[in-house]
Design an enzyme around this catalytic site. Structure first.
Site, PDB file in Angstrom:
ATOM      1  N   GLU A 109       0.830  -1.207   0.000  1.00  0.00           N
ATOM      2  CA  GLU A 109       0.000   0.000   0.000  1.00  0.00           C
ATOM      3  C   GLU A 109       0.865   1.258   0.000  1.00  0.00           C
ATOM      4  O   GLU A 109       1.755   1.409   0.818  1.00  0.00           O
ATOM      5  CB  GLU A 109      -0.936   0.002   1.213  1.00  0.00           C
ATOM      6  CG  GLU A 109      -1.864  -1.204   1.274  1.00  0.00           C
ATOM      7  CD  GLU A 109      -2.828  -1.300   0.079  1.00  0.00           C
ATOM      8  OE1 GLU A 109      -2.923  -0.319  -0.685  1.00  0.00           O
ATOM      9  OE2 GLU A 109      -3.467  -2.357  -0.081  1.00  0.00           O
TER      10      GLU A 109
ATOM     11  N   CYS B  31      -7.786  -1.420   8.024  1.00  0.00           N
ATOM     12  CA  CYS B  31      -6.395  -1.476   7.562  1.00  0.00           C
ATOM     13  C   CYS B  31      -5.904  -0.076   7.212  1.00  0.00           C
ATOM     14  O   CYS B  31      -4.823   0.345   7.624  1.00  0.00           O
ATOM     15  CB  CYS B  31      -6.266  -2.420   6.368  1.00  0.00           C
ATOM     16  SG  CYS B  31      -6.547  -4.136   6.836  1.00  0.00           S
TER      17      CYS B  31
ATOM     18  N   HIS C 131      -1.195  -5.827   2.190  1.00  0.00           N
ATOM     19  CA  HIS C 131      -2.434  -6.625   2.179  1.00  0.00           C
ATOM     20  C   HIS C 131      -2.136  -8.022   1.627  1.00  0.00           C
ATOM     21  O   HIS C 131      -1.390  -8.167   0.663  1.00  0.00           O
ATOM     22  CB  HIS C 131      -3.504  -5.943   1.318  1.00  0.00           C
ATOM     23  CG  HIS C 131      -4.458  -5.119   2.121  1.00  0.00           C
ATOM     24  ND1 HIS C 131      -4.623  -3.771   1.943  1.00  0.00           N
ATOM     25  CD2 HIS C 131      -5.321  -5.469   3.118  1.00  0.00           C
ATOM     26  CE1 HIS C 131      -5.547  -3.319   2.786  1.00  0.00           C
ATOM     27  NE2 HIS C 131      -5.990  -4.326   3.511  1.00  0.00           N
TER      28      HIS C 131
HETATM   29  N1  PCA Z   1      -8.543  -6.449   6.596  1.00  0.00           N
HETATM   30  C1  PCA Z   1      -9.454  -5.337   6.776  1.00  0.00           C
HETATM   31  C2  PCA Z   1      -9.414  -5.050   8.252  1.00  0.00           C
HETATM   32  C3  PCA Z   1      -8.745  -6.202   8.898  1.00  0.00           C
HETATM   33  C4  PCA Z   1      -8.147  -6.961   7.790  1.00  0.00           C
HETATM   34  O1  PCA Z   1      -7.401  -7.947   7.917  1.00  0.00           O
HETATM   35  C5  PCA Z   1      -9.127  -4.160   5.881  1.00  0.00           C
HETATM   36  O2  PCA Z   1      -8.621  -4.368   4.753  1.00  0.00           O
HETATM   37  O3  PCA Z   1      -9.396  -3.027   6.257  1.00  0.00           O
END
Ligand code: PCA
Length: 219
Positions: free
Chosen positions: A81, A144, A168
């Site tokens: 990200e 996140c 991610h």
């Molecule tokens: N993914 C979510 C919140 C917790 C997670 O593992 C997100 O992408 O915001």
């Protein structure tokens, strides 16, 4: 004393029984990589108290760098990200039942903050090792994104310019297998799970170890 790297992951959310990010963080906790001691912590998927939890972790560990992890359901590759935005706008409730609408993560904060990890170097290291990865311009509007925003904001406020970013992860292979068997038993719509991508845990763990080593060598 060795430097500390903070790796965070999340507990399961959204009705799922597993979250690969919490598993990777737990697995890496206590390991030593490129001379850096890894502390892995699992965070709740709860917006209330997020700022306090992040502040407590940063004050306790004073990490040399931070790599936060989360699940992105349906993603096919690892996602590095680039940005966090000052927006909390949830499509589903968090684990405390809160569903924020057009809210801010930090009152008075900048619209967006950029991750400070060496993303291109991480991307290259992973691709060279045969692991699929790409840079992403949005960490979403859920926990996140809020976690990355809060980490970057608080590090900046403390004047601690240490590398910090968010990766991610896709679903685990066994998660998609579970969803497919639920669909076969008639408990889910097969159309929604038939094409879901996944990644095995060993590859995820190797990827995050490689990423941490790249960051450790860059500090
Ligand atoms: N993914 C979510 C919140 C917790 C997670 O593992 C997100 O992408 O915001």
């Amino acid at each position: 004393m060795a430097e500390t790297a903070l790796v965070t992951g999340f507990e399961p959310y959204g009705g799922r029984s597993l979250n690969p990010s919490g598993r990777v963080a737990a697995t890496l906790d206590g390991t030593c990589l490129a001379g850096v001691e890894v502390v892995g912590r699992r965070l709740p998927v709860i917006f209330a108290g997020l700022a306090e939890r992040i502040a407590a972790l940063l004050d306790e560990l004073r990490p040399a760098f931070v790599v936060a992890l989360g699940l992105w359901p349906g993603e096919s590759v690892l996602r590095l990200e680039r940005f966090a935005v000052n927006l909390a706008d949830f499509a589903i409730a968090d684990n405390a039942g809160a569903r924020l609408d057009d809210a801010v993560v930090v009152a008075g904060g900048q619209t967006a903050l950029a991750a400070t990890l060496p993303l291109r170097a991480i991307e290259t290291a992973l691709l060279d090792d045969g692991i699929p990865v790409r840079l992403s311009n949005s960490a979403g509007n859920y926990l996140c994104n809020a976690t990355l925003y809060t980490l970057l904001d608080q590090l900046e406020r403390r004047g601690r310019r240490v590398p910090c970013g968010f990766i991610h992860l896709p679903y685990l292979t066994e998660q998609v297998a579970q969803m497919l068997s639920e669909a076969r038993a008639g408990h889910r719509d097969l159309q929604q799970v038939a094409d879901l991508p996944s990644m095995d845990f060993a590859t995820m763990e190797r990827a995050i170890r490689l990423a941490l080593a790249v960051v450790a060598r860059s500090i």
